[in-house]
Design a protein around this motif. Structure first.
Motif, short mmCIF file in Angstrom:
data_model
loop_
_atom_site.label_atom_id
_atom_site.label_comp_id
_atom_site.label_asym_id
_atom_site.label_seq_id
_atom_site.Cartn_x
_atom_site.Cartn_y
_atom_site.Cartn_z
N ASP A 10 37.45 51.31 -1.00
CA ASP A 10 37.37 49.85 -0.87
C ASP A 10 38.11 49.33 0.37
OD1 ASP A 10 36.00 49.65 -3.33
OD2 ASP A 10 37.90 49.65 -4.43
N ILE A 11 38.85 50.19 1.06
CA ILE A 11 39.73 49.72 2.13
C ILE A 11 38.99 48.90 3.19
CG2 ILE A 11 41.16 50.49 4.08
CD1 ILE A 11 42.25 52.69 2.27
N PRO A 12 37.84 49.36 3.75
CA PRO A 12 37.18 48.54 4.78
C PRO A 12 36.81 47.14 4.30
CG PRO A 12 36.32 50.78 4.80
CD PRO A 12 37.17 50.66 3.57
N ALA A 13 36.28 47.03 3.09
CA ALA A 13 35.87 45.73 2.58
C ALA A 13 37.09 44.84 2.30
CB ALA A 13 35.04 45.89 1.31
N VAL A 14 38.16 45.44 1.77
CA VAL A 14 39.36 44.66 1.51
C VAL A 14 40.02 44.22 2.82
CG1 VAL A 14 41.68 44.77 0.50
CG2 VAL A 14 39.72 45.66 -0.77
N ASP A 15 39.98 45.09 3.83
CA ASP A 15 40.48 44.68 5.14
C ASP A 15 39.68 43.49 5.67
OD1 ASP A 15 42.49 46.55 5.20
OD2 ASP A 15 41.45 47.95 6.52
N ASP A 16 38.37 43.50 5.47
CA ASP A 16 37.54 42.37 5.90
C ASP A 16 37.95 41.09 5.18
OD1 ASP A 16 36.10 43.88 7.70
OD2 ASP A 16 34.41 44.24 6.35
N LEU A 17 38.28 41.20 3.90
CA LEU A 17 38.75 40.03 3.15
C LEU A 17 40.05 39.50 3.76
CD1 LEU A 17 38.05 41.18 -0.52
CD2 LEU A 17 36.95 39.28 0.67
N HIS A 18 40.96 40.40 4.15
CA HIS A 18 42.20 39.97 4.78
C HIS A 18 41.90 39.26 6.11
CE1 HIS A 18 44.18 42.51 1.80
NE2 HIS A 18 45.34 42.05 2.21
N ARG A 19 41.00 39.81 6.89
CA ARG A 19 40.65 39.17 8.17
C ARG A 19 40.07 37.77 7.95
NH1 ARG A 19 38.50 44.41 9.03
NH2 ARG A 19 39.80 45.65 10.47
N SER A 20 39.32 37.61 6.89
CA SER A 20 38.64 36.34 6.64
C SER A 20 39.60 35.20 6.40
CB SER A 20 37.68 36.47 5.45
OG SER A 20 38.39 36.57 4.21
N VAL A 21 40.82 35.53 5.96
CA VAL A 21 41.82 34.48 5.70
C VAL A 21 42.97 34.53 6.71
CG1 VAL A 21 41.26 34.25 3.25
CG2 VAL A 21 42.97 35.93 3.98
N GLY A 22 42.83 35.39 7.72
CA GLY A 22 43.85 35.46 8.76
C GLY A 22 45.12 36.16 8.35
N TRP A 23 45.05 37.04 7.35
CA TRP A 23 46.24 37.77 6.89
C TRP A 23 46.32 39.13 7.56
CZ3 TRP A 23 46.18 36.76 0.86
CH2 TRP A 23 46.49 35.41 0.65
N PRO A 24 47.51 39.72 7.64
CA PRO A 24 47.65 41.03 8.29
C PRO A 24 46.74 42.07 7.64
CG PRO A 24 49.80 40.07 7.83
CD PRO A 24 48.80 39.20 7.14
N VAL A 25 46.12 42.88 8.49
CA VAL A 25 45.25 43.94 8.02
C VAL A 25 46.02 45.26 8.05
CG1 VAL A 25 43.12 45.22 8.46
CG2 VAL A 25 43.20 42.73 8.82
N ARG A 26 46.05 45.92 6.94
CA ARG A 26 46.78 47.17 6.82
C ARG A 26 45.96 48.31 7.42
NH1 ARG A 26 50.76 46.54 3.32
NH2 ARG A 26 49.56 45.06 2.10
N THR A 27 46.63 49.21 8.11
CA THR A 27 45.94 50.40 8.61
C THR A 27 45.66 51.36 7.46
OG1 THR A 27 47.99 51.60 9.04
CG2 THR A 27 47.15 50.18 10.82
N THR A 28 44.83 52.36 7.75
CA THR A 28 44.59 53.40 6.73
C THR A 28 45.90 54.07 6.34
OG1 THR A 28 42.36 53.78 7.58
CG2 THR A 28 43.35 55.52 6.22
N SER A 29 46.75 54.34 7.34
CA SER A 29 48.06 54.93 7.05
C SER A 29 48.90 53.99 6.20
CB SER A 29 48.79 55.27 8.34
OG SER A 29 48.11 56.26 9.06
N GLY A 30 48.77 52.69 6.45
CA GLY A 30 49.51 51.71 5.66
C GLY A 30 49.07 51.69 4.21
N TRP A 31 47.76 51.80 3.97
CA TRP A 31 47.27 51.86 2.59
C TRP A 31 47.74 53.15 1.91
CZ3 TRP A 31 45.72 47.91 -0.05
CH2 TRP A 31 45.07 46.84 0.57
N GLU A 32 47.74 54.25 2.67
CA GLU A 32 48.22 55.52 2.09
C GLU A 32 49.69 55.42 1.72
OE1 GLU A 32 47.31 58.36 5.09
OE2 GLU A 32 45.17 58.48 4.56
N TRP A 33 50.48 54.79 2.61
CA TRP A 33 51.90 54.60 2.31
C TRP A 33 52.07 53.75 1.05
CZ3 TRP A 33 54.11 49.63 2.56
CH2 TRP A 33 55.49 49.60 2.27
N LEU A 34 51.31 52.68 0.96
CA LEU A 34 51.43 51.80 -0.20
C LEU A 34 51.08 52.54 -1.48
CD1 LEU A 34 52.07 48.85 -0.95
CD2 LEU A 34 49.61 48.37 -0.72
N SER A 35 50.08 53.42 -1.42
CA SER A 35 49.68 54.16 -2.62
C SER A 35 50.74 55.16 -3.05
CB SER A 35 48.36 54.89 -2.36
OG SER A 35 48.54 56.01 -1.52
#
Length: 368
Positions: A10-35
């Motif tokens: 889901d990461i690409p689509a969720v990143d697009d949602l973040h872009r749509s509201v002007g919020w920081p977009v997490r990198t793939t490494s950032g999502w891995e760190w969060l997990s």
């Protein structure tokens, strides 16, 4: 449209949602760190929830950040939502996402300390109550550069009048001090925290904090090492300790952030805590952060979550602070498991600030 747990696909689509509201977009490494959050793994919780469309693609998102807490020998878990993004065409569908987060089992509390004015009304309607009592609508800030702060207010007023102008203005209110090597003059008793190994003086501080019997978010060396390993940060955090007679008795953590392209840079206080009987610790750590702010290139210092306990510990710094907020950004609901919410005095560390603040947009620096 069903609500389901967030998955790596889901990461690409969720990143697009973040872009749509002007919020920081997490990198793939950032999502891995969060997990890799140790508390999430301990209870088997997802990193978030998505509202899926007919092709099972995320049409809305709510992050799920699990925190571990200690009260003496007892370990409990709480969950805070983050990055609630529901596009206008899906208005009204946030309830299902929030319900999924609030009904996950094994949590002593479900809460948010970072609700914006619009989201605050949602939480009121779904059973979360304003919390902490007495300070749920309070944010404190200390102005470092009045001219830059005034310029930021002016740009915000322009953006309010002409929505959509801000992105065309580019990144504003930046300066060359951000991200540079720094040699800070610290008050007596305050030093930089450089050792977070399991046998460090900081580890002894954590053990003493647990022994007090308060309900505190996990600040163990292992958890702190995970928190400081975020690959998406652009500047190293300001991590400080206050010592008395050779023993660490207080801790502060702050990060440089910039809310959006037209906002001034801010030193955001993430954690500020001290052992019982050390009334000098919090004021000394506050002095250190205020003194460091000009060299770090920020226009103000801000504390976005304040408990009544911490408010009293600030002493004179509370009287010098500017009041921000004004809406109920803090909400919580508690399970009937014998824990007394009054034993919990949260800081921004207990919420989502460390993972959601927009880093200042400069070349990335390695994290110590």
């Amino acid at each position: 449209m069903p609500v389901r747990p967030f998955a790596p696909a889901d990461i690409p689509a969720v990143d697009d949602l973040h872009r749509s509201v002007g919020w920081p977009v997490r990198t793939t490494s950032g999502w891995e760190w969060l997990s890799q959050n140790p508390a999430r793994h301990a209870v088997g919780a997802p990193s978030g929830y998505v509202l899926a469309d007919d092709q099972d693609r995320p049409a809305a998102f709510l992050g799920n950040l699990v925190h571990a807490f200690r009260q003496g020998e007892r370990t409990v878990y709480g969950a805070t939502g983050f990055s609630l993004i529901v596009p206008p065409e899906k208005a009204g569908r946030s309830r299902g996402l929030v319900k999924a987060l609030m009904t996950q089992p094994g949590m002593f509390a479900h809460y948010t300390f970072n609700a914006n004015p619009a989201a605050a009304r949602i939480y009121d309607r779904i059973g979360l109550e304003p919390w902490p009592v007495g300070t749920h609508a309070l944010k404190l800030s200390w102005i470092i550069d009045p001219l830059v702060c005034a310029a930021g207010r002016g740009l915000r007023q322009i953006d309010d009048r002409w929505p959509g102008l801000a992105p065309r203005l580019g990144e504003r209110l930046m300066n060359g001090r951000m991200g540079q090597g720094r040699s800070l003059r610290l008050p007596t008793g305050v030093t930089a925290l450089t050792d977070v190994t399991d046998n460090s003086p900081y580890a002894t501080f954590w053990q003493a904090l647990v022994a007090e019997g308060r309900l505190v978010a996990d600040r163990s060396p292992a958890m702190l090492r995970w928190r400081l390993a975020n690959p998406d940060v652009t500047t190293a955090p300001l991590a400080l300790i206050w010592s008395h007679e050779g023993q660490v008795a207080g801790h502060a953590l702050a990060v440089l952030a910039k809310e959006n392209t037209i906002a001034p840079p801010v030193l955001e206080i993430i954690d500020l805590i001290a052992l019982e009987g050390h009334s000098d610790a919090v004021p000394a750590l506050m002095q250190a952060m205020i003194d460091a702010a000009p060299a770090l290139g920020v226009a103000k210092v801000r504390l976005q979550v304040v408990s009544p306990r911490l408010l009293s510990q600030l002493g004179g710094w509370e009287r010098r602070a500017r009041r921000e907020g004004g809406w109920g950004h803090g909400h919580a609901t508690f399970a009937a498991d014998g824990l007394d919410p009054a034993d919990w005095s949260p800081t921004p560390l207990d919420g989502d600030y460390l993972i959601c603040l927009r880093p200042v947009p400069i070349s990335r620096a390695p994290v110590p």
